[in-house]
Write a protein that holds these residues in place. Structure first.
Motif, PDB file in Angstrom:
ATOM      1  N   MET A   1       0.802  -1.213   0.000  1.00  0.00           N
ATOM      2  CA  MET A   1       0.000   0.000   0.000  1.00  0.00           C
ATOM      3  C   MET A   1       0.841   1.271   0.000  1.00  0.00           C
ATOM      4  SD  MET A   1      -2.971  -1.018   2.758  1.00  0.00           S
ATOM      5  CE  MET A   1      -4.069  -2.424   2.506  1.00  0.00           C
ATOM      6  N   THR A   2       1.982   1.217   0.698  1.00  0.00           N
ATOM      7  CA  THR A   2       2.771   2.438   0.886  1.00  0.00           C
ATOM      8  C   THR A   2       4.166   2.388   0.272  1.00  0.00           C
ATOM      9  OG1 THR A   2       3.720   1.723   3.002  1.00  0.00           O
ATOM     10  CG2 THR A   2       1.559   2.794   3.077  1.00  0.00           C
ATOM     11  N   GLY A   3       4.665   1.187  -0.039  1.00  0.00           N
ATOM     12  CA  GLY A   3       6.023   1.060  -0.546  1.00  0.00           C
ATOM     13  C   GLY A   3       7.065   1.024   0.549  1.00  0.00           C
TER      14      GLY A   3
ATOM     15  N   LEU B   1      -6.560  -1.889  -1.320  1.00  0.00           N
ATOM     16  CA  LEU B   1      -6.442  -0.555  -0.729  1.00  0.00           C
ATOM     17  C   LEU B   1      -7.678   0.328  -0.924  1.00  0.00           C
ATOM     18  CD1 LEU B   1      -4.772   1.567   0.760  1.00  0.00           C
ATOM     19  CD2 LEU B   1      -3.693   2.156  -1.423  1.00  0.00           C
ATOM     20  N   PRO B   2      -8.249   0.419  -2.135  1.00  0.00           N
ATOM     21  CA  PRO B   2      -9.408   1.315  -2.317  1.00  0.00           C
ATOM     22  C   PRO B   2     -10.627   0.920  -1.490  1.00  0.00           C
ATOM     23  CG  PRO B   2      -8.433   0.736  -4.437  1.00  0.00           C
ATOM     24  CD  PRO B   2      -7.832  -0.180  -3.423  1.00  0.00           C
TER      25      PRO B   2
ATOM     26  N   MET C   1     -10.202  -0.297   9.446  1.00  0.00           N
ATOM     27  CA  MET C   1     -10.143  -1.704   9.044  1.00  0.00           C
ATOM     28  C   MET C   1      -8.714  -2.231   9.128  1.00  0.00           C
ATOM     29  SD  MET C   1     -12.739  -1.495   5.774  1.00  0.00           S
ATOM     30  CE  MET C   1     -12.384  -3.155   5.204  1.00  0.00           C
ATOM     31  N   GLN C   2      -7.763  -1.421   8.702  1.00  0.00           N
ATOM     32  CA  GLN C   2      -6.364  -1.835   8.754  1.00  0.00           C
ATOM     33  C   GLN C   2      -5.895  -1.980  10.196  1.00  0.00           C
ATOM     34  OE1 GLN C   2      -3.880   0.689   6.258  1.00  0.00           O
ATOM     35  NE2 GLN C   2      -5.514   0.894   4.753  1.00  0.00           N
ATOM     36  N   ALA C   3      -6.349  -1.081  11.063  1.00  0.00           N
ATOM     37  CA  ALA C   3      -5.962  -1.138  12.469  1.00  0.00           C
ATOM     38  C   ALA C   3      -6.527  -2.385  13.144  1.00  0.00           C
ATOM     39  CB  ALA C   3      -6.441   0.119  13.200  1.00  0.00           C
ATOM     40  N   ASP C   4      -7.780  -2.706  12.854  1.00  0.00           N
ATOM     41  CA  ASP C   4      -8.395  -3.898  13.443  1.00  0.00           C
ATOM     42  C   ASP C   4      -7.730  -5.165  12.914  1.00  0.00           C
ATOM     43  OD1 ASP C   4     -10.185  -2.397  14.935  1.00  0.00           O
ATOM     44  OD2 ASP C   4     -11.732  -2.417  13.390  1.00  0.00           O
TER      45      ASP C   4
END
Length: 237
Positions: A131-133, A182-183, A189-192
């Protein structure tokens, strides 16, 4: 460019190879004490991820439902069977793995398969890089895996190095898949998702330390459930 999975896989391959060569030549006190340190490190990283949870009920529900599904489909038993096959392959190249009893080998092998291939850090790190590289999470995990693989390979043999193959495949799929996921995700959601992975890392740490043999592999479906449940929770509440 995705580099984290290759670095992590190389760490397991090299660590497992060196450990298999050293075998019993490594002092017993190191082979006994170092896994305890690895277990503690795993638990500490897990706690850090758990603290990032966005919705506590989502984490708890994901773990419970995921573990229930894993138990019903005998997921850990399936991984143990694959571990036994890997041992058979590795025994052709290494006498070290043949020195372990079947039960002890499979118990240890399942634990490190989960630690290397399905830990919260590995899964999150792969998706994070996609997602971020940023590969820093997987690079940090590689240091731990390098020494962990080396220590375990002194008793389990070359079978430990073989884990780099499924690990690389899983992490590459997650990293490249994250580009498409990602979209449809949110920070919550990512934190959970990371928090659920952290719980698995804590359970794995307990298992490695020999404190309690949690059925970690049976808890893996929780990672699949985490984001959908998080999305549903955010939408309803």
């Amino acid at each position: 460019m995705i580099i984290g999975p290759f670095i992590n896989g190389s760490a397991v391959l090299i660590g497992g190879g060196v450990g298999a060569v050293l075998g019993t030549r490594l002092p017993e006190r190191l082979r006994v004490s170092m896994p305890l340190m690895f277990g503690v490190a795993s638990m500490c990283m897990g706690v850090i991820l758990v603290m990032k949870v966005s919705h506590m009920p989502v984490m708890v529900l994901s773990i419970i439902l995921g573990a229930l599904i894993g138990e019903l489909i005998y997921l850990e038993k399936g991984i143990a069977i694959l571990g036994g096959k890997a041992r058979g392959i590795a025994s052709v190249f290494s006498k070290s793995s043949a020195g372990e009893s079947d039960e002890k080998f499979l118990q240890s092998y399942v634990a490190i398969i989960v630690l290397f291939c399905a830990s919260g850090t590995g899964i999150f790190g792969s998706m994070h890089e996609g997602m971020t590289g940023d590969a820093s999470v997987l690079i940090a995990k590689s240091f731990l895996d390098l020494f962990t693989a080396g220590i375990f390979a002194t008793t389990l043999g070359v079978a430990v190095s073989l884990i780099c193959v499924p690990q690389l495949i899983i992490q590459l799929v997650l990293a490249y898949g994250a580009i498409f996921i990602l979209p449809f995700t949110s920070p919550e959601m990512q934190a959970d998702f990371s928090a659920v992975g952290g719980v698995l890392m804590v359970a794995t740490g307990f298992r490695i330390c020999g404190i309690k043999v949690f059925p970690v592999a049976n808890m893996l479906p929780a990672l699949v459930l985490a984001m959908p449940i998080s999305h549903f929770w955010s939408s309803v509440f």
